[in-house]
Scaffold this active site. Structure first.
Site, PDB file in Angstrom:
ATOM      1  CG  ASP A 168      53.988  20.009  -6.494  1.00  0.00           C
ATOM      2  OD1 ASP A 168      53.977  21.223  -6.767  1.00  0.00           O
ATOM      3  OD2 ASP A 168      55.030  19.319  -6.479  1.00  0.00           O
ATOM      4  CG  ASP A 201      54.809  25.198  -7.650  1.00  0.00           C
ATOM      5  OD1 ASP A 201      55.324  25.288  -6.520  1.00  0.00           O
ATOM      6  OD2 ASP A 201      55.374  24.623  -8.603  1.00  0.00           O
ATOM      7  CD  GLU A 202      55.798  22.328  -2.840  1.00  0.00           C
ATOM      8  OE1 GLU A 202      55.518  21.158  -2.525  1.00  0.00           O
ATOM      9  OE2 GLU A 202      56.953  22.724  -3.044  1.00  0.00           O
TER      10      GLU A 202
END
Length: 420
Positions: free
Chosen positions: A24, A118-119
């Protein structure tokens, strides 16, 4: 990259069982903006709209310490953190850096499941022989992401997706936590029950009334007791998670379940014509995304939020799947016309649901169909706009009803407005 934040739960060695990684990015949008504003590092920074209806999309950890979080009205965030600096969002930059980060992940293993911009989950079981233990792989990923982007990320490594995601949350910011399989329950059981996926405020309250406050309490609660209190599906799911069971594997291809756009107005609106125009604009955006993805929608959904924050949703199943703005707009407007406006509107949205592959759909023309209004005619027009937009930008060509009139073009009060 500092390694002080990298450790193994329980203090033992990395035994190689923690092959599921959850990675993350740390305060991703804010961190990307700070690449161009290094003078703001260490200061409370908010990313989002600064107007009266602005919403926080991200915030640095310095701002989060004041209670600022994403989806919070910017005005409220500034009340909590008056010294915060507000920067606008730049989503093209976020997509650029996201692509770089995902490429790093895919260099480690082809088994990458992006969860958002974003992860992602990574299954590194097959990479161990070449790259080493999960902790070594996680450390190498962190170092490479930082070297290539200047951004930091947090890594959770475990034997299951669920525990890996919780471990990355515990490692934030800029750290790594490895939970060997044998330590899974020791890691899980002391945590508050609200840490489990699917435990919202109402479920947490129901569990607290049963005396369940930690994940460990939940794990030893009889299954039937849970089912009677939170329902069959939730009871079984929570009982499994609390006992460390999660059989989900990495899914490398994700099928979009829906595509939608919505707009929060700077001022609440009550003019039906303005709202219908916005529905057309949103429908056009949805249709463009459908065509780019090669998808068509069987269902069109409408979302309306009123000035008192009450929200309604309506949906309609179409006679055949579509990726055309005109068809989507017609359905959305018809749904809107049946809502009944008894107060001003704060937000309106259009969503395409029940998606299928566009090439699998076949248009069945009606014997009485007006050729000028046929989907094939609209398709020719909309595909032409797509081609022009791809070459010159989407704002170069648009529907006449969506063109804002200039100073000399504004209609006189006695001149009727064109149909939306």
């Amino acid at each position: 990259m500092p390694s002080a934040g990298e450790h193994i739960f329980g203090g033992g060695p990395d035994d190689g069982t923690s092959t599921m990684l959850h990675i993350d990015m740390d305060a991703f949008f804010a961190s990307v903006e700070l690449l161009e504003h290094p003078e703001l590092r260490g200061l409370p920074v908010i990313i989002g709209g600064a107007g009266g209806r602005g919403v926080v999309t991200s915030a640095t950890y310095e701002a989060r310490r004041f209670g600022v979080h994403s989806a919070m009205p910017t005005a409220r965030a500034l009340q909590l953190c008056p010294k915060a600096i507000v920067l606008p969002s730049h989503h093209e930059k976020y997509r650029h850096y996201s692509a770089q980060v995902m490429n790093v992940f895919r260099d480690v293993t082809p088994l990458v499941e992006p969860l958002s911009i974003d992860e992602a989950f990574l299954d590194v079981a097959g990479a161990r022989r070449l790259l080493g233990s999960p902790s070594a792989i996680g450390a190498a990923v962190r170092e490479r992401v930082y070297a290539e982007t200047g951004l930091t990320c947090s890594v959770g490594a475990a034997s299951t997706k669920f525990i890996a995601k919780m471990a990355s949350g515990r490692a934030k910011p800029d750290g790594m936590l490895v939970v060997p399989a044998a330590q899974s329950l020791a890691f899980l059981h002391p945590l508050p029950v609200g840490a489990l996926w699917g435990v919202g405020a109402s479920t947490a309250e129901a569990l607290t009334r049963l005396g369940i406050r930690t994940v460990g309490d939940l794990a030893v609660t009889p299954l039937q007791t849970l089912v009677s209190r939170v329902g069959e599906a939730s009871g079984h799911k929570l009982h499994s998670l609390a006992n460390g069971h999660d059989r989900r594997s990495v899914v490398t291809e994700r099928v979009e379940k829906s595509i939608g756009h919505e707009m929060t107005f700077e001022f609440d609106l009550s003019d039906p014509r303005q709202l219908r125009l916005e529905l057309l604009r949103l429908s056009d955006q949805v249709a463009v995304r459908l065509r780019r993805a090669g998808l068509a929608a069987k269902t069109v959904a409408l979302k309306v939020r009123f000035s008192d924050f009450s929200t309604i949703s309506r949906s309609r199943t179409l006679t055949e799947p579509t990726d055309l703005a005109q068809t989507i707009s017609d359905a959305a407007r018809d749904l809107f016309d049946h809502v009944g406006l008894d107060q001003r509107v704060r937000l309106i949205g259009v969503r395409a649901e029940n998606l299928v592959e566009a090439h699998e759909t076949v248009h069945q023309p009606s014997l009485w169909e007006d050729e000028s209004a046929a989907p094939s005619s609209w398709r020719d027009a909309e595909v032409t706009v797509d081609r022009v937009a791809a070459k010159f930008g989407r704002d170069i060509l648009k529907r006449a009803s969506l063109v804002e009139p200039g100073p000399r073009e504004r209609r006189r009060p006695d001149r009727p407005a064109p149909p939306a």
